[in-house]
Design a protein around this motif. Structure first.
Motif, PDB file in Angstrom:
ATOM      1  N   ARG A   5      -4.704  11.476  -4.726  1.00 58.27           N
ATOM      2  CA  ARG A   5      -4.684  11.374  -3.257  1.00 58.27           C
ATOM      3  C   ARG A   5      -4.503  12.741  -2.600  1.00 58.27           C
ATOM      4  O   ARG A   5      -5.049  12.987  -1.516  1.00 58.27           O
ATOM      5  N   GLN A   6      -3.745  13.624  -3.239  1.00 55.57           N
ATOM      6  CA  GLN A   6      -3.608  14.980  -2.703  1.00 55.57           C
ATOM      7  C   GLN A   6      -4.940  15.707  -2.721  1.00 55.57           C
ATOM      8  O   GLN A   6      -5.301  16.393  -1.758  1.00 55.57           O
ATOM      9  N   ILE A   7      -5.670  15.543  -3.818  1.00 55.44           N
ATOM     10  CA  ILE A   7      -6.995  16.159  -3.920  1.00 55.44           C
ATOM     11  C   ILE A   7      -7.935  15.563  -2.878  1.00 55.44           C
ATOM     12  O   ILE A   7      -8.720  16.269  -2.231  1.00 55.44           O
ATOM     13  N   ALA A   8      -7.850  14.221  -2.685  1.00 54.35           N
ATOM     14  CA  ALA A   8      -8.700  13.560  -1.684  1.00 54.35           C
ATOM     15  C   ALA A   8      -8.391  14.076  -0.286  1.00 54.35           C
ATOM     16  O   ALA A   8      -9.298  14.276   0.535  1.00 54.35           O
ATOM     17  N   LYS A  22       1.965   9.591 -11.008  1.00 56.66           N
ATOM     18  CA  LYS A  22       1.745  11.013 -10.747  1.00 56.66           C
ATOM     19  C   LYS A  22       0.261  11.326 -10.629  1.00 56.66           C
ATOM     20  O   LYS A  22      -0.156  12.121  -9.789  1.00 56.66           O
ATOM     21  N   GLN A  23      -0.545  10.689 -11.477  1.00 57.73           N
ATOM     22  CA  GLN A  23      -1.992  10.922 -11.400  1.00 57.73           C
ATOM     23  C   GLN A  23      -2.564  10.364 -10.108  1.00 57.73           C
ATOM     24  O   GLN A  23      -3.473  10.948  -9.515  1.00 57.73           O
ATOM     25  N   CYS A  24      -2.023   9.236  -9.659  1.00 55.35           N
ATOM     26  CA  CYS A  24      -2.459   8.669  -8.376  1.00 55.35           C
ATOM     27  C   CYS A  24      -2.099   9.599  -7.230  1.00 55.35           C
ATOM     28  O   CYS A  24      -2.891   9.815  -6.307  1.00 55.35           O
ATOM     29  N   ILE A  25      -0.875  10.147  -7.272  1.00 58.19           N
ATOM     30  CA  ILE A  25      -0.450  11.082  -6.220  1.00 58.19           C
ATOM     31  C   ILE A  25      -1.344  12.309  -6.218  1.00 58.19           C
ATOM     32  O   ILE A  25      -1.813  12.765  -5.162  1.00 58.19           O
ATOM     33  N   THR A  26      -1.613  12.861  -7.412  1.00 59.87           N
ATOM     34  CA  THR A  26      -2.504  14.027  -7.514  1.00 59.87           C
ATOM     35  C   THR A  26      -3.889  13.699  -6.978  1.00 59.87           C
ATOM     36  O   THR A  26      -4.506  14.491  -6.259  1.00 59.87           O
TER      37      THR A  26
END
Length: 473
Positions: A51-54, A45-49
């Motif tokens: 990448r969304q921020i990126a 979930k932190q990785c997804i967040t």
């Protein structure tokens, strides 16, 4: 069992799977597997967040570059228009000057022509109607006149000049279409994403957590380093502290809106100087080790200053007055206008306007991913993404009229209650809080707080000029 009897006769302690599985449901290994899945999902979930921020960051950068391209084109066109107008004015002036010189010569020659024409008429009249003596005298006088006019004409012709207008187009402009083959270049810098996702050691009795868990606020304590009482020059001057920072050299810089000045102290309590500013200052933020930015409550501009000389290096104008502000990665976030945060770059170009939940926001702070702000009237603290999307709100009886706000290295938020005379810290997820300081610690109308992330030092200012330095331990 066939495998055991045929290939593992010498192995001891081998039991059937059906026997082993009877108690495995309550085993540590099964519990560890569940924990491993939870940790992995949390990491994911932190990785997804991340990448969304990126992705949002790329969109922002694309918009910023697009605006820069269009603005550059506008600036070039405007500059060329000015140069063209200047050159056309020069052409007109030069042409008028040349024509004026020609006109002067023509006037002289036409005047001589008129005189000679009149002399010819007089000479013919004398010949026809005058006596011999009159013809003789008239001829003598006419010769003198013709000699004088001839000399006048020669001088005029000798002084006359022929002009030819030419132009030398600037070589850079003339060869623009040949030498300039592209408008610019879009560059991309690639860096390894700062995402940690290690391999789980499933067989360990205790599985190591991959993602660093932020420090729990229950473990946070403050140790007093220094208490300072700001003294004004003259002592009768009023005090109303609204903002503060710690400079890279360790000095403390406070905003006093009552005296329209900044006040500089050493971190050991020695007064250095007072710096007059352009209006009634309100907020202050550090841009880099060399520059600070100051907002003004009664004027429609910000000022970027050198923090050594305190000379204004850049003035950024606003449609409305500015209050709290923060700097993050070359971007300024400023409370200005009705229920809005203005987002600008350091040149003053407006990037966007973020609509927020309240119009009674006084102060804000930022980190790499979030904006945190205090709602003075509703006694709430808000956290949102840099895009303005709200993540959480916090409200507690511990804070009354929340004012100054700062964030630590673990995204935990320090908030001052102006009326409740308290400093609280809010857990990074907005779910828990803890009171760190109260009026018994000397808080009396606390309004400004700053957290030095490198030194883990907290600077707190009462409105009346009492300053506290604390170590985050």
């Amino acid at each position: 069992m066939l495998c055991v009897t045929s290939n593992h006769k010498a192995c001891y302690g081998v039991i059937q799977i059906t026997v082993a599985s009877e108690v495995f449901r309550q085993s540590t290994a099964f519990s560890d597997l569940v924990d491993s899945i939870d940790v992995t999902l949390n990491n994911l979930k932190q990785c997804i967040t991340n990448r969304q921020i990126a992705t949002k960051r790329i969109k922002k950068e694309e918009l910023k570059i697009k605006k820069m391209i269009l603005q550059t084109r506008t600036n070039v066109n405007t500059h060329l228009d000015k140069l063209q107008e200047k050159l056309l004015q020069e052409l007109g002036s030069t042409s008028r000057s040349c024509k004026s010189e020609h006109s002067k010569i023509l006037q002289k020659l036409q005047s001589a022509e008129d005189k000679l024409t009149k002399l010819r008429e007089q000479t013919l009249h004398i010949k026809q109607y005058s006596s011999d003596i009159q013809v003789f005298l008239g001829t003598y006088q006419g010769n003198k006149t013709i000699v004088r006019e001839t000399e006048f004409i020669k001088n005029a012709i000798w002084a006359s000049k022929d002009y030819a207008l030419k132009i030398d187009i600037n070589s850079i402009i003339a060869n623009l279409s040949t030498n300039v083959q592209d408008y610019g270049q879009i560059k991309i810098s690639e860096n390894r994403a700062k995402i940690d996702f290690g391999d789980l050691k499933i067989n360990q009795t205790q599985i190591e957590t991959i993602v660093q868990i932020p420090r729990n606020i229950c473990n946070i304590q403050l140790q007093l380093i220094k208490k300072i009482r700001i003294s004004m020059r003259p002592k009768s001057a009023e005090m109303n502290i609204t903002g503060c920072v710690m400079l890279s050299n360790g000095h403390l810089l406070m905003v006093n809106c009552a005296s329209k000045s900044l006040i500089e102290y050493t971190n050991t309590g020695e007064h250095i100087r007072e710096i007059p500013v352009s209006g009634t200052p309100f907020g202050i933020a550090i841009i880099n080790p060399r520059c600070i930015v100051v907002s003004y409550a009664n004027t429609n501009f910000l000022e970027i200053m050198n923090n050594i000389t305190f000379k204004v290096e850049k003035k950024i104008r606003f449609n409305r007055s500015a209050r709290g502000l923060s700097h993050e990665n070359g971007i300024l976030y400023v409370v200005s206008g009705y229920a809005s945060i203005q987002v600008l770059d350091l040149s003053g170009r407006q990037l966007e306007t973020l609509k927020i939940a309240s119009s009674s926001v006084m102060n804000l702070t930022t980190n790499r991913d979030n904006i945190f702000y205090t709602d003075y009237n509703s006694n709430k603290v808000h956290c949102c993404l840099l895009s303005g999307e709200e993540l959480w709100q916090f409200k507690s009886d511990s804070i009354n009229n929340p004012d100054g706000i700062a964030v630590d290295n673990n995204h935990n938020v320090f908030v001052l209650g102006f009326e409740s005379n308290k400093l609280i810290i809010i857990q990074h997820d907005g779910k828990e809080s803890k009171t760190l300081l109260t009026d018994s610690d000397g808080l009396n109308g606390p309004c400004a707080v700053y957290y030095d992330k490198e030194k883990r030092t907290l600077l707190i200012c009462n409105q009346d000029g009492t300053v506290f330095l604390y170590k985050d331990v």
